[in-house]
Design an enzyme around this catalytic site. Structure first.
Site, PDB file in Angstrom:
ATOM      1  N   MET A  30       0.852  -1.195   0.000  1.00  0.00           N
ATOM      2  CA  MET A  30       0.000   0.000   0.000  1.00  0.00           C
ATOM      3  C   MET A  30       0.890   1.248   0.000  1.00  0.00           C
ATOM      4  SD  MET A  30      -3.402  -0.944   2.072  1.00  0.00           S
ATOM      5  CE  MET A  30      -2.794  -0.750   3.702  1.00  0.00           C
ATOM      6  N   ALA A  32       4.103   3.793   1.039  1.00  0.00           N
ATOM      7  CA  ALA A  32       4.812   4.197   2.263  1.00  0.00           C
ATOM      8  C   ALA A  32       5.929   3.188   2.546  1.00  0.00           C
ATOM      9  CB  ALA A  32       3.854   4.320   3.452  1.00  0.00           C
ATOM     10  N   GLY A  36      11.724  -2.518   5.467  1.00  0.00           N
ATOM     11  CA  GLY A  36      11.113  -3.855   5.471  1.00  0.00           C
ATOM     12  C   GLY A  36      10.679  -4.233   4.055  1.00  0.00           C
ATOM     13  N   HIS A  37      10.031  -3.293   3.351  1.00  0.00           N
ATOM     14  CA  HIS A  37       9.633  -3.545   1.955  1.00  0.00           C
ATOM     15  C   HIS A  37      10.873  -3.738   1.085  1.00  0.00           C
ATOM     16  CE1 HIS A  37       6.023  -1.150   3.332  1.00  0.00           C
ATOM     17  NE2 HIS A  37       5.443  -2.203   2.810  1.00  0.00           N
ATOM     18  N   GLY A 146       5.166 -10.233   3.955  1.00  0.00           N
ATOM     19  CA  GLY A 146       5.911 -10.137   5.217  1.00  0.00           C
ATOM     20  C   GLY A 146       5.256 -10.972   6.316  1.00  0.00           C
ATOM     21  N   GLU A 147       6.104 -11.591   7.151  1.00  0.00           N
ATOM     22  CA  GLU A 147       5.592 -12.384   8.273  1.00  0.00           C
ATOM     23  C   GLU A 147       5.044 -11.498   9.397  1.00  0.00           C
ATOM     24  OE1 GLU A 147       8.865 -14.923   9.394  1.00  0.00           O
ATOM     25  OE2 GLU A 147       8.169 -16.515   8.046  1.00  0.00           O
ATOM     26  N   ASP A 149       2.696  -9.427   9.201  1.00  0.00           N
ATOM     27  CA  ASP A 149       1.242  -9.579   9.104  1.00  0.00           C
ATOM     28  C   ASP A 149       0.924 -11.079   9.009  1.00  0.00           C
ATOM     29  OD1 ASP A 149       0.402  -6.758   8.978  1.00  0.00           O
ATOM     30  OD2 ASP A 149       1.667  -6.749   7.213  1.00  0.00           O
TER      31      ASP A 149
HETATM   32  O1  PAF Z   1       0.030  -5.762   3.637  1.00  0.00           O
HETATM   33  C1  PAF Z   1      -0.388  -4.876   2.868  1.00  0.00           C
HETATM   34  O2  PAF Z   1       0.294  -3.887   2.582  1.00  0.00           O
HETATM   35  C2  PAF Z   1      -1.784  -5.011   2.302  1.00  0.00           C
HETATM   36  O3  PAF Z   1      -2.649  -5.625   3.192  1.00  0.00           O
HETATM   37  C3  PAF Z   1      -1.821  -5.719   0.929  1.00  0.00           C
HETATM   38  C4  PAF Z   1      -1.356  -7.168   1.044  1.00  0.00           C
HETATM   39  C5  PAF Z   1      -0.927  -4.968  -0.057  1.00  0.00           C
HETATM   40  C6  PAF Z   1      -3.254  -5.716   0.389  1.00  0.00           C
HETATM   41  O4  PAF Z   1      -3.733  -4.419   0.217  1.00  0.00           O
END
Ligand code: PAF
Length: 252
Positions: A30, A32, A36-37, A146-147, A149
């Site tokens: 999403m 931002a 981590g990303h 990612g783990e 979530d």
């Molecule tokens: O983890 C996230 O950023 C969101 O839940 C995802 C998987 C991109 C779905 O909108």
């Protein structure tokens, strides 16, 4: 790196890609983006010929409109961070992803109702629905999640199995700051003092003897506790501090 500013633009580009001689790794986000990303993108880059990143603040997974409004939108910085490890970025609009006005949606009946799902009714319907749409659009070989979530990861894995999707789900370890706090775009909303206090969250999750005492210790340390639960060898928790909601999990 090519930025596809619409679903249409991406679909045209995807038609030109041959499944047989190039593997595609997909990283849904999403925006931002943080370190981590970046670690997830790096891994996808190492394991695939192409890496597709989606940036879409998905309205259907927010049960609180104020939370949706406050969600940080940092497209330029996101593109700069992604550039090194990404071949394609898809930036769809809500109108494009929900032409049916969210009439059709994916619902899971068990795990999605617990923990995060109990606190945020409808949240996982929104997550699963958008991820299914994105997986169908990207047709990747692998999707990287990612783990941090944990519940989202299990539900997406379950959906790909239940619906016979051909994309393999790859779990990526949580990236933490030097102080142990899991990286999250929400951390930026903490004051300097809040950030220091937030460090107790993973520490208590890790060290308390059971979930009930972890919840108690967290309350004592000044957190509002939404839940702490132990399941499948993992301790999961969600807390609020300074009106910022943090989730995390640790292996037991
Ligand atoms: O983890 C996230 O950023 C969101 O839940 C995802 C998987 C991109 C779905 O909108």
């Amino acid at each position: 790196m090519t930025v596809h500013p619409s679903v249409q633009a991406w679909r045209e580009a995807r038609r030109g890609l041959d499944f047989t001689d190039c593997s595609i790794g997909f990283v849904p986000t999403m925006g931002a983006l943080h370190a981590g990303h970046r670690a997830i993108l790096e891994r996808a880059w190492a394991e695939n010929d192409r890496v597709v990143l989606s940036i879409f603040v998905n309205p259907t997974q927010f049960n609180d409109p104020a939370d949706l409004q406050k969600y940080p939108r940092t497209l330029e910085a996101d593109l700069a961070l992604a550039a090194e490890f990404t071949t394609d970025v898809i930036v769809p609009t809500p109108q494009e992803l929900y032409p049916d006005d969210y009439c059709y949606r994916v619902t899971e009946q068990e795990l999605s109702r617990e923990m995060e799902g109990a606190q945020r009714p409808g949240h996982f319907d929104g997550v699963l629905t958008v991820v299914l749409k994105l997986l169908n659009l990207v047709q990747a070989h692998r999707v990287y999640l990612g783990e941090k979530d944990w519940q989202q990861l299990q539900l997406i894995r379950g959906m790909t199995k239940a619906l016979y999707l051909s994309t393999e789900v790859i779990a990526c370890p949580t990236i933490r700051g030097a102080d142990g706090l899991a990286l999250s775009s929400r951390n930026a909303r903490l004051s300097a003092d809040g950030r220091v206090r937030a460090v107790d969250f993973p520490k208590i999750l890790r060290t308390a003897p059971d979930a009930a005492s972890a919840a108690l210790k967290l309350r004592f340390a000044g957190f509002d506790v939404d839940y702490v639960e132990d399941r499948d060898g993992v301790r999961l928790g969600a807390v609020r501090i300074e009106n910022v909601r943090l989730i995390d999990n640790v292996r037991l």
